[in-house]
Write a protein that holds these residues in place. Sequence first.
Motif, short mmCIF file in Angstrom:
data_model
loop_
_atom_site.label_atom_id
_atom_site.label_comp_id
_atom_site.label_asym_id
_atom_site.label_seq_id
_atom_site.Cartn_x
_atom_site.Cartn_y
_atom_site.Cartn_z
N HIS A 153 0.92 -1.18 0.10
CA HIS A 153 0.20 0.18 0.03
C HIS A 153 1.00 1.34 -0.02
O HIS A 153 1.70 1.19 0.63
CB HIS A 153 -1.00 -0.01 1.16
N GLY A 154 0.29 2.25 -0.73
CA GLY A 154 1.23 3.32 -0.73
C GLY A 154 0.74 4.14 -1.94
O GLY A 154 -0.04 3.75 -2.70
N LYS A 155 1.35 5.25 -2.04
CA LYS A 155 1.11 6.36 -3.23
C LYS A 155 1.67 5.77 -4.50
O LYS A 155 2.71 5.34 -4.62
CB LYS A 155 1.48 7.66 -3.10
N VAL A 156 0.85 5.60 -5.67
CA VAL A 156 1.16 5.10 -6.97
C VAL A 156 1.25 6.39 -7.88
O VAL A 156 0.55 7.04 -7.88
CB VAL A 156 0.21 4.13 -7.39
N VAL A 157 2.43 6.45 -8.25
CA VAL A 157 2.69 7.63 -9.39
C VAL A 157 2.86 6.86 -10.84
O VAL A 157 3.61 6.29 -11.10
CB VAL A 157 4.05 8.26 -9.11
N HIS A 158 1.89 7.28 -11.76
CA HIS A 158 1.93 6.77 -13.14
C HIS A 158 2.89 7.74 -13.95
O HIS A 158 2.83 8.96 -13.57
CB HIS A 158 0.71 6.86 -13.85
N GLY A 159 3.58 7.08 -14.59
CA GLY A 159 4.44 7.93 -15.70
C GLY A 159 5.05 7.34 -16.68
O GLY A 159 4.73 6.02 -16.97
N GLU A 160 6.18 7.86 -17.33
CA GLU A 160 6.87 7.41 -18.44
C GLU A 160 8.37 7.37 -18.43
O GLU A 160 8.91 8.57 -17.66
CB GLU A 160 6.42 7.95 -19.79
N VAL A 161 9.06 6.65 -18.66
CA VAL A 161 10.39 6.34 -18.41
C VAL A 161 10.90 6.84 -19.63
O VAL A 161 10.56 6.53 -21.08
CB VAL A 161 11.12 4.94 -18.36
N LEU A 162 11.74 8.10 -19.65
CA LEU A 162 12.65 8.63 -20.66
C LEU A 162 14.15 8.27 -20.67
O LEU A 162 14.73 8.72 -19.38
CB LEU A 162 12.29 10.26 -21.00
N ARG A 163 14.43 7.83 -21.81
CA ARG A 163 15.95 7.52 -21.81
C ARG A 163 16.74 8.51 -22.56
O ARG A 163 16.23 8.88 -23.72
CB ARG A 163 16.33 6.21 -22.18
N GLU A 164 17.49 9.15 -22.22
CA GLU A 164 18.22 10.41 -22.93
C GLU A 164 19.38 9.81 -23.79
O GLU A 164 19.65 10.26 -24.79
CB GLU A 164 18.89 11.15 -22.10
N ASP A 165 19.91 8.51 -23.73
CA ASP A 165 20.72 7.97 -24.33
C ASP A 165 20.32 7.39 -25.72
O ASP A 165 21.16 6.82 -26.61
CB ASP A 165 21.62 6.65 -23.47
N ARG A 166 18.80 7.37 -25.87
CA ARG A 166 18.41 6.78 -27.02
C ARG A 166 18.34 7.99 -28.31
O ARG A 166 18.31 9.03 -27.98
CB ARG A 166 16.87 6.42 -26.84
#
Length: 168
Positions: A153-166
């Motif tokens: 249980h806890g706070k869920v943060v939805h997001g997207e992973v951005l990779r700068e090396d791509r």
Amino acid sequence: MMRLLLFLAFLVVPVLEIWLLIQVGQVIGGWTTVAVLIAVSMLGAWLVRREGRRAWRALQESLQTGRMPDRELADAGIILVGGTLLLTPGFLSDVVGMACLLPVTRPAMRRLGSWFFERRIKRMAAASPYAHLFPTQPGGAEPGGPVSGRVVHGKVVHGEVLREDREP
């Protein structure tokens, strides 16, 4: 610490075995002592064969029913250890080997082995460089930490992973 215990075990146990063999040999005679050791080894070989077959059948049954064979695998390992100890000449190893082989004492040996390996794994995990990833609180995993089959249980943060090396 474990190395010291192993060193002492490999040093002390053979000395105790030899001492006990001498003591028993003085009481019942040398040839009788050898005969008892051979008889116990033959009994042990028969027990290993019988209990090994039982363990194999139980393992096959659990696999056929789709159940995890944890107890059956533990029993097979204990039977293997018991057979090895019975092949080792000496009365102390014979007593422990028989305790591993007999169906009435095997559950106690299974609990002892489980206790030993649980302590060993916890000690190794605590010494691991990744120990901070695994919480030691009895409540289980913490939010953001690894989940070990429990609901966290806890706070869920939805997001997207951005990779700068791509490259785009």
